[in-house]
Design a protein around this motif. Structure first.
Motif, PDB file in Angstrom:
ATOM      1  N   ALA A 145     -58.704  51.767 -32.154  1.00 47.29           N
ATOM      2  CA  ALA A 145     -57.291  51.345 -32.325  1.00 47.29           C
ATOM      3  C   ALA A 145     -56.626  50.799 -31.865  1.00 47.29           C
ATOM      4  CB  ALA A 145     -57.000  52.869 -33.258  1.00 47.29           C
ATOM      5  N   TYR A 146     -54.926  50.667 -32.249  1.00 53.55           N
ATOM      6  CA  TYR A 146     -54.126  50.103 -31.139  1.00 53.55           C
ATOM      7  C   TYR A 146     -52.890  50.990 -31.378  1.00 53.55           C
ATOM      8  CZ  TYR A 146     -53.313  47.189 -34.509  1.00 53.55           C
ATOM      9  OH  TYR A 146     -52.939  46.171 -35.975  1.00 53.55           O
ATOM     10  N   TYR A 147     -51.623  50.695 -30.564  1.00 54.96           N
ATOM     11  CA  TYR A 147     -50.705  51.122 -30.169  1.00 54.96           C
ATOM     12  C   TYR A 147     -49.797  50.381 -30.740  1.00 54.96           C
ATOM     13  CZ  TYR A 147     -52.189  54.950 -27.016  1.00 54.96           C
ATOM     14  OH  TYR A 147     -52.458  56.511 -26.155  1.00 54.96           O
ATOM     15  N   ALA A 148     -49.227  50.307 -32.018  1.00 50.45           N
ATOM     16  CA  ALA A 148     -48.657  49.209 -32.625  1.00 50.45           C
ATOM     17  C   ALA A 148     -46.694  50.349 -32.551  1.00 50.45           C
ATOM     18  CB  ALA A 148     -48.384  48.729 -33.998  1.00 50.45           C
ATOM     19  N   PHE A 149     -45.810  49.391 -31.574  1.00 48.94           N
ATOM     20  CA  PHE A 149     -43.912  49.627 -32.127  1.00 48.94           C
ATOM     21  C   PHE A 149     -43.529  49.025 -32.533  1.00 48.94           C
ATOM     22  CE2 PHE A 149     -46.870  50.270 -27.586  1.00 48.94           C
ATOM     23  CZ  PHE A 149     -46.402  51.483 -27.170  1.00 48.94           C
ATOM     24  N   ASP A 150     -43.916  48.165 -33.778  1.00 48.21           N
ATOM     25  CA  ASP A 150     -43.198  47.606 -34.401  1.00 48.21           C
ATOM     26  C   ASP A 150     -42.356  47.658 -34.838  1.00 48.21           C
ATOM     27  OD1 ASP A 150     -45.042  44.688 -34.719  1.00 48.21           O
ATOM     28  OD2 ASP A 150     -46.264  46.496 -34.717  1.00 48.21           O
ATOM     29  N   THR A 151     -40.648  47.771 -34.572  1.00 42.00           N
ATOM     30  CA  THR A 151     -39.578  49.082 -35.570  1.00 42.00           C
ATOM     31  C   THR A 151     -39.513  48.570 -36.559  1.00 42.00           C
ATOM     32  OG1 THR A 151     -37.860  46.792 -35.250  1.00 42.00           O
ATOM     33  CG2 THR A 151     -38.051  49.056 -33.711  1.00 42.00           C
ATOM     34  N   PRO A 152     -38.843  49.577 -37.790  1.00 40.06           N
ATOM     35  CA  PRO A 152     -39.546  49.157 -38.766  1.00 40.06           C
ATOM     36  C   PRO A 152     -38.266  47.728 -39.343  1.00 40.06           C
ATOM     37  CG  PRO A 152     -38.245  51.122 -38.730  1.00 40.06           C
ATOM     38  CD  PRO A 152     -38.472  51.237 -37.477  1.00 40.06           C
TER      39      PRO A 152
ATOM     40  N   LEU B 207     -47.818  40.307 -33.416  1.00 39.20           N
ATOM     41  CA  LEU B 207     -47.103  40.887 -33.350  1.00 39.20           C
ATOM     42  C   LEU B 207     -46.581  42.298 -31.957  1.00 39.20           C
ATOM     43  CD1 LEU B 207     -47.967  41.648 -37.407  1.00 39.20           C
ATOM     44  CD2 LEU B 207     -45.762  41.568 -36.278  1.00 39.20           C
ATOM     45  N   THR B 208     -45.704  43.514 -32.192  1.00 43.69           N
ATOM     46  CA  THR B 208     -45.621  43.916 -31.192  1.00 43.69           C
ATOM     47  C   THR B 208     -46.856  45.079 -30.984  1.00 43.69           C
ATOM     48  OG1 THR B 208     -43.035  43.667 -31.506  1.00 43.69           O
ATOM     49  CG2 THR B 208     -43.844  45.082 -29.755  1.00 43.69           C
ATOM     50  N   ASN B 209     -47.507  44.886 -30.221  1.00 40.63           N
ATOM     51  CA  ASN B 209     -48.612  46.294 -30.195  1.00 40.63           C
ATOM     52  C   ASN B 209     -49.478  45.996 -29.123  1.00 40.63           C
ATOM     53  OD1 ASN B 209     -51.069  43.881 -30.683  1.00 40.63           O
ATOM     54  ND2 ASN B 209     -49.863  44.422 -32.753  1.00 40.63           N
ATOM     55  N   SER B 210     -50.066  47.201 -28.994  1.00 43.91           N
ATOM     56  CA  SER B 210     -51.134  46.901 -27.141  1.00 43.91           C
ATOM     57  C   SER B 210     -52.131  45.557 -27.004  1.00 43.91           C
ATOM     58  CB  SER B 210     -51.788  48.341 -27.088  1.00 43.91           C
ATOM     59  OG  SER B 210     -52.552  49.245 -28.745  1.00 43.91           O
TER      60      SER B 210
ATOM     61  N   SER C 183     -49.567  43.246 -22.579  1.00 43.26           N
ATOM     62  CA  SER C 183     -50.113  43.677 -21.243  1.00 43.26           C
ATOM     63  C   SER C 183     -50.555  45.189 -21.515  1.00 43.26           C
ATOM     64  CB  SER C 183     -50.170  43.365 -19.969  1.00 43.26           C
ATOM     65  OG  SER C 183     -48.298  44.528 -19.482  1.00 43.26           O
ATOM     66  N   GLU C 184     -51.485  45.818 -20.558  1.00 47.02           N
ATOM     67  CA  GLU C 184     -51.789  46.985 -20.423  1.00 47.02           C
ATOM     68  C   GLU C 184     -50.839  48.259 -19.182  1.00 47.02           C
ATOM     69  OE1 GLU C 184     -55.311  50.127 -18.760  1.00 47.02           O
ATOM     70  OE2 GLU C 184     -55.598  47.946 -19.149  1.00 47.02           O
ATOM     71  N   ALA C 185     -49.778  47.209 -18.923  1.00 44.37           N
ATOM     72  CA  ALA C 185     -48.354  48.161 -17.754  1.00 44.37           C
ATOM     73  C   ALA C 185     -47.499  48.257 -19.194  1.00 44.37           C
ATOM     74  CB  ALA C 185     -48.467  46.973 -17.419  1.00 44.37           C
TER      75      ALA C 185
ATOM     76  N   GLU D  35     -46.193  52.208 -20.314  1.00 47.49           N
ATOM     77  CA  GLU D  35     -44.056  51.266 -20.075  1.00 47.49           C
ATOM     78  C   GLU D  35     -43.644  52.213 -21.578  1.00 47.49           C
ATOM     79  OE1 GLU D  35     -40.364  48.703 -18.661  1.00 47.49           O
ATOM     80  OE2 GLU D  35     -42.769  47.871 -17.522  1.00 47.49           O
ATOM     81  N   ARG D  36     -43.899  51.377 -21.812  1.00 48.91           N
ATOM     82  CA  ARG D  36     -42.738  52.197 -23.651  1.00 48.91           C
ATOM     83  C   ARG D  36     -43.410  53.593 -23.844  1.00 48.91           C
ATOM     84  NH1 ARG D  36     -41.401  47.937 -27.343  1.00 48.91           N
ATOM     85  NH2 ARG D  36     -41.375  46.348 -26.829  1.00 48.91           N
ATOM     86  N   LEU D  37     -44.805  53.592 -23.438  1.00 55.22           N
ATOM     87  CA  LEU D  37     -45.224  54.759 -23.615  1.00 55.22           C
ATOM     88  C   LEU D  37     -44.794  55.969 -23.134  1.00 55.22           C
ATOM     89  CD1 LEU D  37     -49.429  54.761 -24.240  1.00 55.22           C
ATOM     90  CD2 LEU D  37     -47.245  54.894 -26.382  1.00 55.22           C
ATOM     91  N   ASP D  38     -44.491  55.945 -21.834  1.00 58.46           N
ATOM     92  CA  ASP D  38     -44.162  56.564 -21.228  1.00 58.46           C
ATOM     93  C   ASP D  38     -41.723  56.475 -21.255  1.00 58.46           C
ATOM     94  OD1 ASP D  38     -46.176  56.819 -19.559  1.00 58.46           O
ATOM     95  OD2 ASP D  38     -45.550  55.406 -18.106  1.00 58.46           O
TER      96      ASP D  38
END
Length: 503
Positions: free
Chosen positions: A105-112, A139-142, A146-148, A152-155
């Motif tokens: 699975a992965y983090y997805a940061f795409d906005t609506p 698309l905008t996801n992990s 990059s890992e960094a 950064e986005r999660l923090d």
């Protein structure tokens, strides 16, 4: 050693329980009991925006009324609780994190807004937007960051969802106990959202985790969940868990067979689609089988036959009989057309089996509500009119004349029955009845019929006006049974009134 059968009914408390949901609960219950298993109630209330006050109590009361109680669930701990998903919130994050850690699975940061723009672009090209293997790296996801950048986005506290990484170029082989083997190409599947940054899982993750932790062996649910089967199987595989066996029940269709049975169909057709009356917090109401006078056994028997058939001619089954006969092999793949008349047929069959004394008690309550106090033998009256009734309310239609003397006579019947010589005939009948040794049905019948025969008169010439005198119309049980129950004084009074009215 075979695992103990454990099934679950997992409704969302978002309103009244539709009879389609009740049937799902029933089939789960029958399957569990057939295999000496456990029937679990799990309340799936993770979507608090759709939660409706009173809906959970309604679900429990419905199952209780229908006599299909759950073995484990809210208020009935069985070692696998809590049984409300809202009380299990703390469990799900660790499983989402595990899938991330294992690259499933992965983090997805795409906005609506970004996703809406993607959809519009696809639509403009006459394509359908699917978030999966073919575009996830754009698309905008992990996976694309990059890992960094991800850290950064999660923090920073950016909103995110956790999406399942659906595999590419695989053929899934799924098995359904009702529908058989199903094959699905994973390239057609989207990367479903499993978890949101507000700390809440989606239905898919919570469902799988709960079924696993509650040791559910068979998932028997409506066919609307069939499109989710691929994801659910993949999640079991991803966690390395043994999946339960799946069975998807066909829809309950409108009476015309076109589309799913809805509340609106019930309102238009004058029949309930809910087990109990529902009084919504906003003041709206919907009718229920219980309040419409149906017996719970009749509703249960009717629901069992919506999509299942024992393969014999038998249609009437008590709960024990249903448990013995039930099997998923005999559940139909095709949708089951709902027939309001068949529901009434089942009700009539069970109504006729009711004890007269029990029906008399209910009928007395109805009489009281109409302001009628009576010394007449209500149980005896019920026994005379019951076969023409389907509901307790019908007993009033069939027997009201016992409690209220006719004030007028049916016009059509009067023209046929009341002739010039009728007052003289009824006067003779009056005299016979006044002088019988015992005022009971057998004596009255012998004496009056004996007189008719001696006069060489047609029976209709006497019996029709006599019935009209006592009832006011051409209905009801044997006329001498009516007279015997009314008693001498009331019978003679009604005949006298008829004579005066005709004259």
């Amino acid at each position: 050693m075979a695992k103990k059968v454990r099934v679950r009914f997992a409704p969302s408390p978002t309103g009244p329980l539709h009879i389609g949901g009740v049937r799902t609960a029933l089939f789960n219950y029958l399957f569990a009991k057939k295999h000496d298993g456990v029937f679990v109630l799990r309340v799936e209330d993770t979507d608090q925006t759709r939660y409706v006050e009173g809906a959970e109590d309604y679900i429990k009361e419905s199952l209780e009324w229908l006599n299909i109680p759950y073995d484990e669930g809210p208020g009935k701990e069985g070692g696998f609780g809590p049984y409300r998903q809202s009380e299990r919130k703390h469990l799900y994050k660790q499983y989402a994190d595990r899938l991330i850690a294992e690259g499933k699975a992965y983090y997805a940061f795409d906005t609506p807004e970004e996703l809406a723009a993607q959809r519009s672009q696809y639509e403009a090209e006459k394509k359908t937007f699917i978030y999966n293997w073919h575009n996830r790296l754009k698309l905008t996801n992990s996976l694309s960051l990059s890992e960094a950048e991800t850290r950064e986005r999660l923090d920073r506290g950016d909103h995110y969802t956790i999406r399942f990484k659906s595999p590419e170029n695989e053929m899934l082989h799924l098995k359904d106990l009702i529908r058989g083997d199903i094959q699905i190409d994973t390239n057609t599947l989207d990367d479903k959202v499993l978890f949101k940054s507000d700390g809440m899982p989606t239905y898919h993750l919570a469902n799988i985790v709960d079924d696993h932790l509650m040791e559910i062996t068979h998932v028997i649910r409506g066919e609307e969940w069939l499109p989710s089967l691929a994801l659910h199987q993949q999640l079991y595989d991803a966690f390395g868990w043994e999946a339960p066996q799946f069975a998807h029940l066909s829809l309950i269709l409108k009476p015309n067979g076109k589309g799913k049975l809805s509340k609106r169909d019930g309102e238009a057709g004058g029949f309930p689609v809910f087990p109990l009356e529902w009084n919504a917090p906003d003041g709206g109401t919907a009718s229920g089988y219980r309040e419409d006078g149906y017996l719970s056994e009749a509703v249960l028997n009717m629901l069992a036959f919506l999509g299942w058939n024992p393969g014999t001619e038998q249609e009437l089954f008590d709960l024990e009989g249903l448990i013995q006969s039930f099997s998923l092999e005999k559940v139909n793949k095709a949708g089951a057309k709902f027939d309001p008349e068949k529901a009434k047929w089942f009700q009539q069959q069970y109504f006729q089996q009711q004890e007269n004394a029990s029906l008399a008690t209910q009928f007395e309550s109805l009489l009281k509500s109409k302001g009628i106090e009576t010394s007449l033998p209500v149980s005896e009256i019920v026994s005379l009119v019951k076969e023409r009734a389907t509901f307790v309310s019908d007993l009033w239609d069939q027997a009201s004349f016992f409690f209220e003397a006719p004030t007028a006579f049916d016009e059509k019947a009067s023209k046929k029955a009341f002739k010039e010589d009728t007052p003289a005939i009824l006067t003779n009948v009056l005299g016979i009845m006044e002088n019988v040794a015992e005022f009971n049905a057998a004596t009255l019948s012998t004496e009056v019929k004996g007189w008719i025969t001696s006069q060489e008169m047609g029976f209709g010439k006497v019996m029709m006006p006599l019935r009209l005198s006592l009832v006011g119309e051409m209905k009801g049980p044997d006329v001498f049974d009516i007279a015997a129950i009314l008693g001498k004084d009331e019978t003679l009074s009604r005949i006298q009134k008829a004579i005066e009215t005709i004259s």
